[in-house]
Design an enzyme around this catalytic site. Structure first.
Site, mmCIF file in Angstrom:
data_model
loop_
_atom_site.group_PDB
_atom_site.id
_atom_site.type_symbol
_atom_site.label_atom_id
_atom_site.label_comp_id
_atom_site.label_asym_id
_atom_site.label_seq_id
_atom_site.Cartn_x
_atom_site.Cartn_y
_atom_site.Cartn_z
ATOM 1 N N ASP A 1 -7.985 0.274 8.275
ATOM 2 C CA ASP A 1 -6.772 0.026 9.068
ATOM 3 C C ASP A 1 -5.927 1.296 9.114
ATOM 4 O O ASP A 1 -5.415 1.743 8.084
ATOM 5 C CB ASP A 1 -5.963 -1.105 8.413
ATOM 6 C CG ASP A 1 -4.731 -1.451 9.229
ATOM 7 O OD1 ASP A 1 -4.848 -2.247 10.172
ATOM 8 O OD2 ASP A 1 -3.640 -0.895 8.937
ATOM 9 N N TYR B 1 0.652 6.686 11.354
ATOM 10 C CA TYR B 1 0.314 7.150 10.000
ATOM 11 C C TYR B 1 -0.126 8.612 10.000
ATOM 12 O O TYR B 1 -0.324 9.208 8.937
ATOM 13 C CB TYR B 1 -0.803 6.299 9.370
ATOM 14 C CG TYR B 1 -0.528 4.814 9.283
ATOM 15 C CD1 TYR B 1 0.750 4.293 9.497
ATOM 16 C CD2 TYR B 1 -1.541 3.907 8.988
ATOM 17 C CE1 TYR B 1 0.994 2.925 9.426
ATOM 18 C CE2 TYR B 1 -1.299 2.549 8.917
ATOM 19 C CZ TYR B 1 -0.035 2.072 9.144
ATOM 20 O OH TYR B 1 0.199 0.720 9.076
ATOM 21 N N LYS C 1 -3.188 1.354 15.903
ATOM 22 C CA LYS C 1 -2.022 0.646 16.456
ATOM 23 C C LYS C 1 -1.239 1.531 17.410
ATOM 24 O O LYS C 1 -1.157 2.757 17.213
ATOM 25 C CB LYS C 1 -1.092 0.201 15.317
ATOM 26 C CG LYS C 1 -1.809 -0.512 14.185
ATOM 27 C CD LYS C 1 -0.893 -1.029 13.100
ATOM 28 C CE LYS C 1 -1.701 -1.462 11.880
ATOM 29 N NZ LYS C 1 -1.946 -0.399 10.907
ATOM 30 N N HIS D 1 2.095 -2.318 17.368
ATOM 31 C CA HIS D 1 2.570 -2.162 15.988
ATOM 32 C C HIS D 1 3.826 -2.993 15.695
ATOM 33 O O HIS D 1 4.030 -3.457 14.574
ATOM 34 C CB HIS D 1 2.858 -0.675 15.733
ATOM 35 C CG HIS D 1 2.714 -0.260 14.303
ATOM 36 N ND1 HIS D 1 2.191 0.958 13.938
ATOM 37 C CD2 HIS D 1 3.026 -0.881 13.143
ATOM 38 C CE1 HIS D 1 2.191 1.054 12.620
ATOM 39 N NE2 HIS D 1 2.698 -0.053 12.112
HETATM 40 N N1 LIG Z 1 1.585 -3.149 10.647
HETATM 41 C C1 LIG Z 1 2.546 -2.725 9.853
HETATM 42 O O1 LIG Z 1 3.731 -2.618 10.231
HETATM 43 C C2 LIG Z 1 2.190 -2.364 8.439
HETATM 44 C C3 LIG Z 1 3.205 -2.162 7.488
HETATM 45 C C4 LIG Z 1 2.830 -1.871 6.181
HETATM 46 C C5 LIG Z 1 1.486 -1.779 5.853
HETATM 47 N N2 LIG Z 1 0.522 -1.934 6.804
HETATM 48 C C6 LIG Z 1 -0.941 -1.810 6.488
HETATM 49 O O2 LIG Z 1 -1.224 -2.523 5.295
HETATM 50 C C7 LIG Z 1 -1.730 -1.619 4.302
HETATM 51 C C8 LIG Z 1 -1.331 -2.034 2.907
HETATM 52 O O3 LIG Z 1 0.064 -2.106 2.749
HETATM 53 P P1 LIG Z 1 0.897 -1.043 1.895
HETATM 54 O O4 LIG Z 1 0.249 0.274 1.957
HETATM 55 O O5 LIG Z 1 2.304 -1.175 2.351
HETATM 56 O O6 LIG Z 1 0.923 -1.607 0.429
HETATM 57 P P2 LIG Z 1 -0.054 -2.278 -0.645
HETATM 58 O O7 LIG Z 1 -1.472 -2.214 -0.244
HETATM 59 O O8 LIG Z 1 0.573 -3.597 -0.927
HETATM 60 O O9 LIG Z 1 0.205 -1.358 -1.912
HETATM 61 C C9 LIG Z 1 -0.153 -0.005 -1.928
HETATM 62 C C10 LIG Z 1 0.352 0.581 -3.236
HETATM 63 O O10 LIG Z 1 -0.311 -0.034 -4.341
HETATM 64 C C11 LIG Z 1 -0.971 0.967 -5.139
HETATM 65 N N3 LIG Z 1 -2.216 0.351 -5.590
HETATM 66 C C12 LIG Z 1 -3.344 0.151 -4.880
HETATM 67 N N4 LIG Z 1 -4.263 -0.506 -5.600
HETATM 68 C C13 LIG Z 1 -3.711 -0.723 -6.808
HETATM 69 C C14 LIG Z 1 -4.188 -1.359 -7.982
HETATM 70 N N5 LIG Z 1 -5.408 -1.901 -8.029
HETATM 71 N N6 LIG Z 1 -3.355 -1.418 -9.059
HETATM 72 C C15 LIG Z 1 -2.119 -0.863 -9.003
HETATM 73 N N7 LIG Z 1 -1.610 -0.261 -7.912
HETATM 74 C C16 LIG Z 1 -2.405 -0.188 -6.808
HETATM 75 C C17 LIG Z 1 -1.167 2.136 -4.198
HETATM 76 O O11 LIG Z 1 -1.188 3.353 -4.899
HETATM 77 P P3 LIG Z 1 -2.475 4.376 -4.839
HETATM 78 O O12 LIG Z 1 -2.772 4.673 -3.400
HETATM 79 O O13 LIG Z 1 -1.985 5.551 -5.608
HETATM 80 O O14 LIG Z 1 -3.592 3.639 -5.524
HETATM 81 C C18 LIG Z 1 0.101 2.049 -3.355
HETATM 82 O O15 LIG Z 1 1.197 2.621 -4.043
HETATM 83 C C19 LIG Z 1 -1.118 -0.285 4.747
HETATM 84 O O16 LIG Z 1 -1.723 0.819 4.105
HETATM 85 C C20 LIG Z 1 -1.327 -0.354 6.229
HETATM 86 O O17 LIG Z 1 -2.679 -0.098 6.552
HETATM 87 C C21 LIG Z 1 0.855 -2.250 8.091
#
Ligand SMILES: NC(=O)c1ccc[n+]([C@@H]2O[C@H](COP(=O)([O-])OP(=O)(O)OC[C@H]3O[C@@H](n4cnc5c(N)ncnc54)[C@H](OP(=O)(O)O)[C@@H]3O)[C@@H](O)[C@H]2O)c1
Length: 278
Positions: free
Chosen positions: A47, A52, A77, A110
């Site tokens: 994704d 990004y 997106k 998005h």
């Molecule tokens: N459409 C939208 O508006 C929107 C908004 C937000 C997100 N998204 C999508 O959803 C994805 C995920 O959301 P997100 O990036 O906000 O947050 P998330 O996946 O909830 O959390 C990511 C965070 O958790 C850490 N992490 C990952 N695996 C871990 C584990 N096993 N144990 C402990 N910490 C861990 C990562 O650090 P490290 O990388 O250092 O491991 C990072 O700091 C995004 O990357 C994006 O692709 C879309």
């Protein structure tokens, strides 16, 4: 290696249930290596987004991977500044060029930008007809936004990607999307790493002998969502994909549901920021 699971979208295409998130994955080798590590671990779904700034690194890794392109599922997106009919058509071509591929598996609006989202959707319907995007969907859309698209165009999105985790359990939205055969993709499923030490989550993870991250991902899967954990760390990428060999019982699922506190880590369409009115 763990096998990926799939759901079927309302347009007939299949979508891998666990995808690698890449928001805040730095452009360059950080994103490139994370995508390659994820594919080697068994992920088949990545994704990304124009916003990004890492589409070209995703494209490079996809081209270098030992897995054929047709076995991979790439989402990108449309960013807000490109919303509108003509601008969305042009933005799609630019994303395809950065991704260095001839189709996008899933193209999302998005954000439900006021005054623009309907024209963007008109362009998306055409992009799908042309085969440039296999599936089309939206992100951060409310129930009212989804009803508006349905009434104007009669073409429902295949997915709605929204913030979703036990601390923000949007049951009404999930029920509505299920009733319309729209898959919810759970973003920030790890609560953006802000609740990893929360006592009730830690207690459940100890009972299940799984990590908090694995419990959060499995909860979303069992609530019939696609789930998009982000990591650039190889060990965590593997950990987050090791979720296909256990099940959370109904009673523990209910305890996880009860963690809901409407905790929003990202942007909230019900309380939109001034730069992105809904
Ligand atoms: N459409 C939208 O508006 C929107 C908004 C937000 C997100 N998204 C999508 O959803 C994805 C995920 O959301 P997100 O990036 O906000 O947050 P998330 O996946 O909830 O959390 C990511 C965070 O958790 C850490 N992490 C990952 N695996 C871990 C584990 N096993 N144990 C402990 N910490 C861990 C990562 O650090 P490290 O990388 O250092 O491991 C990072 O700091 C995004 O990357 C994006 O692709 C879309």
């Amino acid at each position: 290696m763990t096998e990926q699971l799939y759901m079927t979208m309302n347009d007939g295409y299949k979508i891998p249930v666990v995808g690698l998130g890449t928001w805040k994955s730095e452009p360059g080798d950080s994103t490139y290596n994370a995508v390659l590590d994820s594919i080697n671990a068994g992920y088949r779904h990545i994704d990304t987004a124009r916003a990004y700034d890492n589409e070209s690194d995703v494209g490079r890794a996809v081209n270098d991977a030992d897995v054929p392109r047709e076995d991979l599922f790439i989402t990108t997106k449309l960013w807000n500044k490109d919303q509108g009919y003509e601008t969305a058509l042009e933005a799609c071509e630019k994303s395809l060029a950065r991704l260095n591929c001839n189709h996008i598996d899933l193209y999302l609006i998005h954000w439900p930008l006021k005054g623009k989202r309907n024209d963007s959707w008109k362009a998306f319907i055409e992009l799908q007809e042309q085969g440039l995007c296999k599936s089309i969907g939206v992100s951060n859309f409310t129930i009212d936004n989804l009803k508006e698209l349905d009434s104007k165009y009669g073409v429902l999105p295949a997915v709605n990607q929204v913030e979703f985790h036990p601390y923000h359990y949007q049951k009404d939205l999930l029920d509505y999307c299920n009733s319309k055969n729209i898959i919810i993709e759970a973003y920030s499923p790890l609560v953006h790493a802000k609740r990893m030490d929360e006592v009730r989550l830690v207690a459940i993870s100890e009972e299940l002998s799984r990590t908090p991250a694995q419990v959060l991902i499995r909860w979303a899967m069992q609530r019939r969502m696609v789930v998009l954990p982000k990591s650039v760390n190889k060990d965590r990428i593997i950990e987050n994909f090791s979720v296909f060999d256990f099940e959370i019982s109904d009673s523990i699922m209910k305890r996880l549901d009860d963690l809901d506190e409407r905790y929003v880590t990202c942007w909230d369409p019900h309380n939109p920021p001034p730069y992105a009115p809904v």
